[in-house]
Design a protein around this motif. Structure first.
Motif, mmCIF file in Angstrom:
data_model
loop_
_atom_site.group_PDB
_atom_site.id
_atom_site.type_symbol
_atom_site.label_atom_id
_atom_site.label_comp_id
_atom_site.label_asym_id
_atom_site.label_seq_id
_atom_site.Cartn_x
_atom_site.Cartn_y
_atom_site.Cartn_z
ATOM 1 N N GLY A 187 0.845 -1.189 0.000
ATOM 2 C CA GLY A 187 0.000 0.000 0.000
ATOM 3 C C GLY A 187 0.879 1.237 0.000
ATOM 4 O O GLY A 187 2.100 1.150 -0.148
ATOM 5 N N PHE A 188 0.259 2.391 0.207
ATOM 6 C CA PHE A 188 0.974 3.663 0.160
ATOM 7 C C PHE A 188 0.645 4.527 1.374
ATOM 8 O O PHE A 188 -0.435 4.418 1.973
ATOM 9 N N ASP A 189 1.581 5.443 1.680
ATOM 10 C CA ASP A 189 1.333 6.524 2.632
ATOM 11 C C ASP A 189 0.229 7.450 2.119
ATOM 12 O O ASP A 189 -0.046 7.506 0.913
ATOM 13 N N PRO A 190 -0.332 8.266 3.018
ATOM 14 C CA PRO A 190 -1.181 9.372 2.549
ATOM 15 C C PRO A 190 -0.388 10.327 1.661
ATOM 16 O O PRO A 190 0.840 10.408 1.761
ATOM 17 N N TYR A 191 -1.079 11.044 0.808
ATOM 18 C CA TYR A 191 -0.423 12.026 -0.065
ATOM 19 C C TYR A 191 -1.408 13.163 -0.349
ATOM 20 O O TYR A 191 -2.559 13.125 0.083
ATOM 21 N N GLY A 192 -0.923 14.186 -1.053
ATOM 22 C CA GLY A 192 -1.742 15.371 -1.286
ATOM 23 C C GLY A 192 -1.970 16.160 -0.010
ATOM 24 O O GLY A 192 -3.010 16.785 0.174
ATOM 25 N N PRO A 231 6.470 4.669 0.639
ATOM 26 C CA PRO A 231 6.411 6.134 0.652
ATOM 27 C C PRO A 231 5.974 6.687 -0.695
ATOM 28 O O PRO A 231 6.170 6.059 -1.730
ATOM 29 N N VAL A 232 5.420 7.877 -0.670
ATOM 30 C CA VAL A 232 5.059 8.577 -1.911
ATOM 31 C C VAL A 232 6.193 9.560 -2.202
ATOM 32 O O VAL A 232 6.073 10.777 -2.037
ATOM 33 N N ARG A 233 7.333 9.012 -2.613
ATOM 34 C CA ARG A 233 8.534 9.807 -2.854
ATOM 35 C C ARG A 233 9.291 9.209 -4.032
ATOM 36 O O ARG A 233 9.647 8.027 -4.003
ATOM 37 N N TYR A 234 9.544 10.015 -5.028
ATOM 38 C CA TYR A 234 10.258 9.535 -6.206
ATOM 39 C C TYR A 234 11.644 9.010 -5.853
ATOM 40 O O TYR A 234 12.094 7.996 -6.413
ATOM 41 N N ASP A 235 12.348 9.686 -4.953
ATOM 42 C CA ASP A 235 13.718 9.278 -4.634
ATOM 43 C C ASP A 235 13.769 7.848 -4.110
ATOM 44 O O ASP A 235 14.689 7.090 -4.427
ATOM 45 N N ASP A 236 12.793 7.481 -3.290
ATOM 46 C CA ASP A 236 12.784 6.119 -2.756
ATOM 47 C C ASP A 236 12.616 5.094 -3.874
ATOM 48 O O ASP A 236 13.225 4.022 -3.842
ATOM 49 N N PHE A 237 11.788 5.421 -4.845
ATOM 50 C CA PHE A 237 11.611 4.519 -5.981
ATOM 51 C C PHE A 237 12.887 4.466 -6.815
ATOM 52 O O PHE A 237 13.288 3.390 -7.275
ATOM 53 N N THR A 261 0.460 -8.261 -5.485
ATOM 54 C CA THR A 261 -0.229 -7.128 -6.085
ATOM 55 C C THR A 261 0.088 -5.867 -5.303
ATOM 56 O O THR A 261 0.129 -5.875 -4.066
ATOM 57 N N SER A 262 0.358 -4.804 -6.016
ATOM 58 C CA SER A 262 0.455 -3.488 -5.407
ATOM 59 C C SER A 262 -0.949 -2.891 -5.364
ATOM 60 O O SER A 262 -1.813 -3.214 -6.179
ATOM 61 N N ILE A 263 -1.178 -2.017 -4.388
ATOM 62 C CA ILE A 263 -2.487 -1.408 -4.174
ATOM 63 C C ILE A 263 -2.279 0.082 -3.920
ATOM 64 O O ILE A 263 -1.349 0.476 -3.213
ATOM 65 N N SER A 264 -3.139 0.903 -4.510
ATOM 66 C CA SER A 264 -3.086 2.339 -4.256
ATOM 67 C C SER A 264 -4.478 2.930 -4.382
ATOM 68 O O SER A 264 -5.406 2.281 -4.854
ATOM 69 N N GLN A 265 -4.618 4.179 -3.946
ATOM 70 C CA GLN A 265 -5.891 4.882 -4.089
ATOM 71 C C GLN A 265 -6.041 5.370 -5.528
ATOM 72 O O GLN A 265 -5.099 5.903 -6.098
ATOM 73 N N GLY A 266 -7.241 5.175 -6.089
ATOM 74 C CA GLY A 266 -7.424 5.495 -7.491
ATOM 75 C C GLY A 266 -8.541 6.456 -7.797
ATOM 76 O O GLY A 266 -8.386 7.672 -7.672
ATOM 77 N N TYR A 267 -9.706 5.939 -8.146
ATOM 78 C CA TYR A 267 -10.776 6.736 -8.724
ATOM 79 C C TYR A 267 -11.982 6.794 -7.793
ATOM 80 O O TYR A 267 -12.198 5.893 -6.981
ATOM 81 N N LEU A 370 3.296 7.337 -9.220
ATOM 82 C CA LEU A 370 3.944 6.252 -8.493
ATOM 83 C C LEU A 370 3.065 5.014 -8.355
ATOM 84 O O LEU A 370 3.588 3.907 -8.198
ATOM 85 N N SER A 371 1.750 5.161 -8.429
ATOM 86 C CA SER A 371 0.905 3.965 -8.390
ATOM 87 C C SER A 371 1.122 3.109 -9.626
ATOM 88 O O SER A 371 1.137 1.872 -9.549
ATOM 89 N N ASN A 372 1.286 3.741 -10.766
ATOM 90 C CA ASN A 372 1.636 2.998 -11.971
ATOM 91 C C ASN A 372 3.050 2.435 -11.859
ATOM 92 O O ASN A 372 3.315 1.296 -12.248
#
Length: 434
Positions: A187-192, A231-237, A261-267, A370-372
């Motif tokens: 999963g992912f951290d909160p973002y926005g 994390p929602v961070r490009y550097d970590d990826f 499977t990866s999971i993220s918030q979407g639509y 990052l979800s993609n």
């Protein structure tokens, strides 16, 4: 496996880079972080070492100046971790002991997040499945770590990287019980959070609730679920956190998975199973949690730094027919469109049925963020190490229901929606036949 080794080696450099980039925030946050560190400083002085309140602050840590963020630690029972961490650091008498401390406290924070999500520790006034206490407590503890001044030399960047991995579940693995299938999810951290610091991420909440649980699959077999929160961070990826997280579960051995499977918030209002993951980043001007851009746009997509060779698009191998049969309370859809630059062309186009041969990826079904990318990275590695393994990406509905009163961080509607999404993630996984 070479990429996994490179990923591990690059991790520490990431935090050193960020510390320098965000040093200008220190003055503005001195008052707020001094208040945060006051108990830590008292612990440290009693233990014979010092903490300072002017350590470089990253953009993500800077959001701790919003007083509401402290609510997630104080009202979840995690304040005891925040209170005890500085003294534990100060008890370390050398660099090796310091590594053991950050490993242990990172794991303790992760386990506290899991136990809370699964009702094994007091939840306080916040919902038990809330992912926000883990996120904000981790950030506050990284501030404490950066402010620690021991009497011996340490590598702060390496200690930070170790703490991050442990507190995100990367050190936790499957049990050794025989005859149990294994499902690995992220999963992912909160973002926005610049526009709404009260946001949660239902993907993180769902995987915390599922981590370590045993579920009965549609074929009658029992599966154990293990999870990480990314994390929602490009550097970590860039530094390979996805490969470090998924890699051990894609090679033969005691930790090998039967499905990933990866999971993220979407639509809004629906789940989507993404048929295609695209290689490119193309989400700018959207930033990550430290305000960084990917460097890629729809017209000018880019590959992530250090990304190993692979196809432009990767198709899901999840059992999508079974998973899309789960239609309550939210519909679950197979999402097939992609955006590509056709072979020989320069202009992006959207293809409703998937990519065409020879095209350049612009965005997968989950976009160019990052979800993609977690879907692409994990499944690119799967193609190398376990090509027959079911793997893909699941988008959850957007979590709604935060109260209009900005001083309030939860509401009955928010809690119902969070629980409904989390429960349906579990139902979708249980639908699989392995």
């Amino acid at each position: 496996m070479t990429q996994l080794r490179r990923a591990t080696g690059r991790t520490a450099r990431r935090y050193a880079h960020r510390a320098g980039r965000a040093a200008t925030l220190t003055a503005a946050l001195a008052g707020t972080l001094a208040a945060l560190l006051a108990p830590a400083t008292a612990h440290a002085e009693r233990a014979g070492c010092r903490s300072v309140t002017n350590a470089p602050v990253e953009a993500e840590q800077a959001r701790l100046q919003d007083a509401r963020t402290a609510t997630f630690t104080e009202h979840s029972g995690f304040d005891e971790l925040l209170a005890g961490f500085p003294a534990a650091l100060c008890a370390a008498r050398n660099a090796h002991r310091a590594e053991r401390v950050v490993d242990a406290w990172g794991r303790a924070l992760w386990q506290a997040g899991v136990d809370r999500a699964q009702g094994r520790r007091p939840a306080g006034p916040l919902p038990a499945r809330d992912d926000r206490p883990l996120y904000w407590t981790r950030l506050a503890m990284t501030v404490q770590l950066a402010s620690w001044q021991p009497k011996f030399d340490i590598n702060y960047a390496d200690l930070r990287a170790r703490f991050e991995d442990a507190s995100r579940g990367l050190d936790d693995g499957f049990s050794s019980d025989p005859g149990i299938r294994r499902i690995f999810v992220s999963g992912f951290d909160p973002y926005g959070l610049d526009t709404e610091p009260r946001r949660a991420n239902p993907s993180g909440a769902a995987v915390l609730h599922l981590h370590g649980q045993r579920i009965t699959l549609a074929d009658g077999s029992t599966a154990e679920v293990r999870a990480v929160v990314l994390p929602v961070r490009y550097d970590d990826f860039d530094d390979g956190i996805v490969e470090r997280a998924f890699g051990p579960h894609l090679v033969p051995g005691a930790q090998s998975a039967d499905l990933i499977t990866s999971i993220s918030q979407g639509y809004p209002g629906k789940f989507t199973l993404e048929a295609w993951a695209g290689r490119a980043r193309s989400a700018d001007p959207a930033t990550d949690n430290v305000g960084a851009l990917s460097g890629g746009t729809r017209d000018h997509p880019v590959d992530a730094p250090g990304l190993a060779d692979g196809p432009q698009f990767i198709h899901t191998t999840l059992p999508t027919d079974a998973m899309t049969a789960v239609q309550q309370p939210y519909p679950v859809l197979l999402n097939t469109p992609v955006t590509e630059i056709p072979e020989g062309a320069t202009t992006p186009v959207t293809r409703p049925g998937g990519p065409t041969p020879g095209s350049r990826a612009v965005a997968g079904g989950g976009g160019g963020y990052l979800s993609n990318e977690v879907a692409y990275r994990s499944n690119r590695l799967r193609l190398d190490l376990a090509p027959d393994l079911p793997g893909g990406h699941l988008h959850t509905p957007v979590l709604t229901g935060l109260p209009t009163d900005q001083s309030q961080v939860t509401s009955p509607e928010f809690e119902r929606n969070e629980a409904a999404i989390s429960d349906q993630v579990g139902a979708i996984l249980r639908s699989a036949r392995l």
